[in-house]
Write an enzyme that holds these catalytic residues in place. Structure first.
Site, short mmCIF file in Angstrom:
data_model
loop_
_atom_site.label_atom_id
_atom_site.label_comp_id
_atom_site.label_asym_id
_atom_site.label_seq_id
_atom_site.Cartn_x
_atom_site.Cartn_y
_atom_site.Cartn_z
N TYR A 1 57.62 42.57 45.11
CA TYR A 1 57.56 43.80 45.91
C TYR A 1 56.11 44.09 46.34
O TYR A 1 55.84 44.43 47.49
CB TYR A 1 58.11 44.97 45.09
CG TYR A 1 58.29 46.25 45.86
CD1 TYR A 1 59.31 46.38 46.80
CD2 TYR A 1 57.45 47.33 45.64
CE1 TYR A 1 59.49 47.58 47.50
CE2 TYR A 1 57.62 48.52 46.34
CZ TYR A 1 58.64 48.64 47.27
OH TYR A 1 58.80 49.81 47.96
N ASN B 1 62.34 49.82 58.52
CA ASN B 1 62.32 50.47 57.20
C ASN B 1 63.11 49.74 56.11
O ASN B 1 62.83 49.92 54.93
CB ASN B 1 62.87 51.90 57.38
CG ASN B 1 63.29 52.54 56.08
OD1 ASN B 1 62.45 52.99 55.31
ND2 ASN B 1 64.60 52.58 55.84
N LYS C 1 54.67 44.22 50.19
CA LYS C 1 54.11 45.42 50.82
C LYS C 1 52.64 45.22 51.22
O LYS C 1 52.19 45.79 52.22
CB LYS C 1 54.29 46.63 49.90
CG LYS C 1 55.77 47.00 49.67
CD LYS C 1 56.52 47.29 50.97
CE LYS C 1 57.96 47.73 50.74
NZ LYS C 1 58.68 48.00 52.00
N THR D 1 65.06 58.84 46.50
CA THR D 1 66.09 58.08 47.23
C THR D 1 66.95 57.30 46.24
O THR D 1 66.57 57.16 45.07
CB THR D 1 65.45 57.05 48.20
OG1 THR D 1 64.83 56.04 47.40
CG2 THR D 1 64.43 57.68 49.13
N ASP E 1 72.05 49.11 59.49
CA ASP E 1 72.09 48.98 58.03
C ASP E 1 73.03 47.85 57.66
O ASP E 1 74.02 47.60 58.34
CB ASP E 1 72.57 50.28 57.37
CG ASP E 1 72.08 50.41 55.92
OD1 ASP E 1 71.16 51.23 55.67
OD2 ASP E 1 72.61 49.68 55.05
N1 LIG Z 1 61.86 55.25 47.57
C1 LIG Z 1 60.57 55.05 47.36
O1 LIG Z 1 59.96 55.61 46.41
C2 LIG Z 1 59.78 54.16 48.30
C3 LIG Z 1 58.38 54.19 48.19
C4 LIG Z 1 57.62 53.38 49.05
C5 LIG Z 1 58.26 52.58 49.97
N2 LIG Z 1 59.62 52.58 50.04
C6 LIG Z 1 60.22 51.70 51.04
O2 LIG Z 1 61.01 52.48 51.92
C7 LIG Z 1 62.09 51.68 52.42
C8 LIG Z 1 63.38 52.44 52.21
O3 LIG Z 1 63.48 52.75 50.86
P1 LIG Z 1 64.56 53.79 50.28
O4 LIG Z 1 63.99 54.29 49.01
O5 LIG Z 1 64.98 54.73 51.34
O6 LIG Z 1 65.72 52.74 49.96
P2 LIG Z 1 67.31 52.96 49.72
O7 LIG Z 1 67.74 51.82 48.88
O8 LIG Z 1 67.54 54.33 49.23
O9 LIG Z 1 67.89 52.80 51.21
C9 LIG Z 1 67.67 51.57 51.88
C10 LIG Z 1 68.75 51.30 52.90
O10 LIG Z 1 68.49 49.98 53.40
C11 LIG Z 1 69.71 49.27 53.46
N3 LIG Z 1 69.49 47.83 53.33
C12 LIG Z 1 69.29 47.11 52.19
N4 LIG Z 1 69.21 45.82 52.47
C13 LIG Z 1 69.33 45.69 53.83
C14 LIG Z 1 69.36 44.59 54.72
N5 LIG Z 1 69.25 43.33 54.27
N6 LIG Z 1 69.53 44.84 56.03
C15 LIG Z 1 69.69 46.10 56.49
N7 LIG Z 1 69.69 47.17 55.69
C16 LIG Z 1 69.52 46.98 54.37
C17 LIG Z 1 70.56 49.83 52.31
O11 LIG Z 1 71.95 49.58 52.53
C18 LIG Z 1 70.18 51.31 52.34
O12 LIG Z 1 71.04 52.03 53.19
C19 LIG Z 1 62.01 50.34 51.67
O13 LIG Z 1 61.38 49.38 52.49
C20 LIG Z 1 61.14 50.66 50.47
O14 LIG Z 1 60.43 49.54 50.00
C21 LIG Z 1 60.40 53.36 49.25
#
Ligand SMILES: NC(=O)c1ccc[n+]([C@@H]2O[C@H](COP(=O)([O-])OP(=O)(O)OC[C@H]3O[C@@H](n4cnc5c(N)ncnc54)[C@H](O)[C@@H]3O)[C@@H](O)[C@H]2O)c1
Length: 255
Positions: free
Chosen positions: A159, A93, A163, A194, A40
């Protein structure tokens, strides 16, 4: 840790594992016997995930790494291989949503910030992971897509493009990697409870209300429900699944 052990002694890399979906997946893999490399950009958050895994009796290491940086990704993956000797599975992720802004007003830097992590970051990670896996002629990679890989909303051009790209990238990666016995797939979540979702909607309550009204299942996903799909794709139970994007959205894209 107790329960099933689908990943007994497997070495699993999870990026963006300091929060949300990544943290749930890291904890899930560890619960099922994996040694987890928690990556992370937020080193403190990565350490918290590692500590939570260890408190539950699992094994993990934390790495502070910006997944959009080529040098940092190469370094982190090579440190994992040095520490554990191999990589069996990876969940790429880490991702960001970017500012909600129409294309006409979108700054080029904001476009690049999203693409650099969401697309190039997955490319960089998968490339490094495939090199490590190739040596052992096997492994499994799951990339993070989204329902924004098939639908969109105003203000989400960066975004959405990122994706959609992940679904295409996953197909090519899958074709190339399967020659070495490495399976590559993607997961496409709908709305998940999240920190990212709470920030996007202004608050967790606002996000819950929006998805209660707009998603057929009437709620957001728990991060653990997405982690479960990721673990299935990564596991031997999905041994014939190659280049697939698994939509896990509570019916959102049916409408
Ligand atoms: N939450 C949703 O509804 C949702 C839906 C579809 C897809 N996603 C995808 O799931 C993934 C995770 O989403 P989430 O909701 O858990 O996000 P979040 O923001 O809750 O957690 C993401 C984590 O990634 C870390 N991060 C951010 N930038 C980074 C970098 N440059 N290098 C390493 N780590 C980094 C952050 O510090 C955080 O700990 C993302 O790719 C997001 O696009 C999320």
């Amino acid at each position: 840790m107790s329960g099933q052990a689908r990943f007994s002694d497997k070495v699993v890399v999870v990026s963006g594992a300091g929060a949300g979906i990544g943290r749930a997946a890291a904890i899930g893999f560890a619960r099922e016997g994996a040694v987890v490399a928690v990556l992370d950009i937020n080193g403190t958050a990565a350490q918290e995930t590692r500590a939570e895994i260890e408190r539950a009796g699992g094994r993990a290491s934390a790495f502070s790494v910006d997944m959009s940086s080529e040098a940092a990704v190469e370094d982190a993956i090579s440190r994992v291989v040095t520490e554990y000797g191999r990589i069996d599975c990876a969940f790429n992720n880490a991702g960001i949503r970017g500012a909600r802004v129409d294309i006409a007003d979108m700054l080029t830097d904001e476009w690049r910030r999203v693409m650099d992590l969401n697309v190039t970051g997955v490319f960089l990670a998968a490339r490094a992971e495939m090199k490590a896996m190739r040596a052992r002629k096997g492994g499994s990679i799951v990339n993070i897509a989204s329902i924004f890989g098939s639908v969109t909303a105003p203000g989400a051009a960066h975004y959405t493009a990122s994706k959609h790209a992940i679904i295409g990238l996953t197909k090519t990666l899958a074709l190339e990697a399967i020659r070495d016995g490495i399976r590559v797939n993607a997961v496409a979540p709908g709305g998940v409870d999240t920190p990212l979702m709470a920030a996007l909607e202004g608050s967790r309550e606002a996000a819950e209300a929006r998805y209660k009204a707009s998603c057929p299942i009437g709620r957001l996903a728990r991060p653990e429900e997405i982690a479960e799909s990721v673990m299935w794709l990564a596991s031997d139970a999905a041994s014939f699944v190659v280049g697939h994007t698994l939509v896990v959205d509570g019916g959102y894209t049916l409408l």
